[in-house]
Design an enzyme around this catalytic site. Structure first.
Site, PDB file in Angstrom:
ATOM      1  N   SER A  41      29.671   0.144  39.362  1.00 24.45           N
ATOM      2  CA  SER A  41      30.210   0.748  40.584  1.00 24.45           C
ATOM      3  C   SER A  41      31.718   0.863  40.443  1.00 24.45           C
ATOM      4  O   SER A  41      32.335   0.039  39.738  1.00 24.45           O
ATOM      5  CB  SER A  41      29.888  -0.138  41.784  1.00 24.45           C
ATOM      6  OG  SER A  41      30.667   0.271  42.903  1.00 24.45           O
ATOM      7  N   TYR A 101      29.209  -8.818  44.612  1.00 28.11           N
ATOM      8  CA  TYR A 101      28.847  -7.512  44.042  1.00 28.11           C
ATOM      9  C   TYR A 101      29.888  -7.046  43.025  1.00 28.11           C
ATOM     10  O   TYR A 101      29.533  -6.575  41.935  1.00 28.11           O
ATOM     11  CB  TYR A 101      28.729  -6.521  45.201  1.00 28.11           C
ATOM     12  CG  TYR A 101      28.215  -5.137  44.852  1.00 28.11           C
ATOM     13  CD1 TYR A 101      26.867  -4.921  44.556  1.00 28.11           C
ATOM     14  CD2 TYR A 101      29.071  -4.036  44.869  1.00 28.11           C
ATOM     15  CE1 TYR A 101      26.402  -3.638  44.283  1.00 28.11           C
ATOM     16  CE2 TYR A 101      28.621  -2.760  44.602  1.00 28.11           C
ATOM     17  CZ  TYR A 101      27.276  -2.562  44.307  1.00 28.11           C
ATOM     18  OH  TYR A 101      26.804  -1.293  44.035  1.00 28.11           O
ATOM     19  N   LYS A 103      29.194  -6.390  39.110  1.00 27.55           N
ATOM     20  CA  LYS A 103      29.366  -5.043  38.548  1.00 27.55           C
ATOM     21  C   LYS A 103      30.456  -5.028  37.477  1.00 27.55           C
ATOM     22  O   LYS A 103      30.387  -4.237  36.533  1.00 27.55           O
ATOM     23  CB  LYS A 103      29.686  -4.041  39.666  1.00 27.55           C
ATOM     24  CG  LYS A 103      28.518  -3.816  40.642  1.00 27.55           C
ATOM     25  CD  LYS A 103      27.286  -3.302  39.946  1.00 27.55           C
ATOM     26  CE  LYS A 103      26.255  -2.731  40.895  1.00 27.55           C
ATOM     27  NZ  LYS A 103      24.981  -2.396  40.206  1.00 27.55           N
ATOM     28  N   ILE A 156      27.791   7.352  46.996  1.00 31.31           N
ATOM     29  CA  ILE A 156      26.622   8.211  46.776  1.00 31.31           C
ATOM     30  C   ILE A 156      25.657   8.021  47.950  1.00 31.31           C
ATOM     31  O   ILE A 156      25.417   6.880  48.360  1.00 31.31           O
ATOM     32  CB  ILE A 156      25.907   7.831  45.449  1.00 31.31           C
ATOM     33  CG1 ILE A 156      26.891   7.721  44.277  1.00 31.31           C
ATOM     34  CG2 ILE A 156      24.761   8.801  45.147  1.00 31.31           C
ATOM     35  CD1 ILE A 156      27.582   8.973  43.850  1.00 31.31           C
TER      36      ILE A 156
END
Ligand code: NAP
Length: 248
Positions: free
Chosen positions: A142, A155, A159, A188
């Site tokens: 990401s 997160y 990532k 997205i």
């Protein structure tokens, strides 16, 4: 070997970005293993769509955060479709919260699903790929891995970990004809971002020079290229698909 004979495994391919990637690889002539954890019906529909393109596809349930399940997943894919030569590590979850309030469980589960899964799946796939002296590993990270994000300590750590792991795979297995790359999506439209508050969405959109959210297909077309013969000299790279959001 042409792309037609290759077997691709896409993790978390029942919906969102994984679904679009599975369809793209099917369109490119690959046989596709569609992994899902909970989205059984959706995964089955994806296999139907790939079958209707005249390509082989099966869905396989597995929790990719569990090493034993991953072992079973690869054995099942091998039996039904053959050895995996294109691996797309796409599965991911978020459990957001400010760092001081973050529960150990939220830290651990996000690391397990987003990062450990990439290690487990890559380890299984690389056994086949090394023997075949050809392989493609594409890991979905990401853009927040590159710049950090308030409320996403777990997160962003996972990532960013993917990026280091991918570079090591690229170095260890480059001599065997295997490439490993990272795709870093920005904002997205999927279930993951549909859960965001309108105010957060608008704030994100203001940071996107192209002025629109990306689609799963925007990400899938880059993954399709990286999985192809033509991308054979691209390795160890992190490529953002973010409408210009993270440019320096
Ligand atoms: P999504 O629609 O929520 O899809 C997440 C996928 O991960 C689902 O297919 C889910 O499968 C799978 N998954 C979750 N836990 C799993 C487990 N334990 N084992 C196997 N599969 C599991 O979100 P998405 O946006 O398409 O996300 C795809 C990837 O892109 C993720 O890695 C995400 O972090 C990354 N990403 C997304 C964005 C964005 O803006 N959307 C931006 C940057 C990065 P089931 O439904 O079958 O459980």
């Amino acid at each position: 070997m042409g792309e037609t004979c290759r077997v691709a495994l896409v993790t978390g391919a029942g919906k969102g970005i994984g679904r679009a990637v599975a369809l793209e690889l099917g369109r490119r002539g690959m046989a596709v293993a569609v992994n899902y954890n909970r989205s059984e019906k959706e995964a089955w529909k994806v296999t139907e769509e790939i079958n209707s393109l005249g390509r082989r596809a099966f869905s396989f349930q597995a929790d990719v955060s569990d090493a034993a399940s991953v072992k079973d997943l690869f054995a099942a894919v091998n039996e039904k479709l053959g050895p995996v030569s294109v691996l797309i590590n796409n599965s991911g979850i978020t459990r957001d919260g400010l760092l001081l309030r973050m529960k150990d469980d939220d830290w651990r589960s996000v690391l397990d699903v987003n990062l450990s899964s990439v290690f487990y799946c890559s380890r299984e796939a690389l056994r086949f790929m090394a023997k075949a002296r050809w392989g493609r590993i594409i890991n979905v990270s990401s853009v927040v891995a590159l710049c950090g994000n308030v409320g996403q300590a777990n997160y962003t750590a996972a990532k960013a970990g993917i990026i280091g792991l991918t570079k090591t795979i690229a170095r260890e297995f480059g001599p065997r004809g295997i490439t490993a790359n990272v795709v870093a999506p920005g904002f997205i439209e999927t279930d993951m971002t549909n859960a965001l508050k309108e105010e957060v969405r608008q704030n994100l959109l203001r940071q996107v020079p192209l002025g629109r959210p990306g689609t799963p297909a925007d990400v899938a077309s880059l993954v399709g290229f990286l999985a192809s013969e033509e991308a054979g000299y691209v390795s160890g790279q992190t490529i953002a698909v973010d409408g210009g959001m993270s440019m320096q």
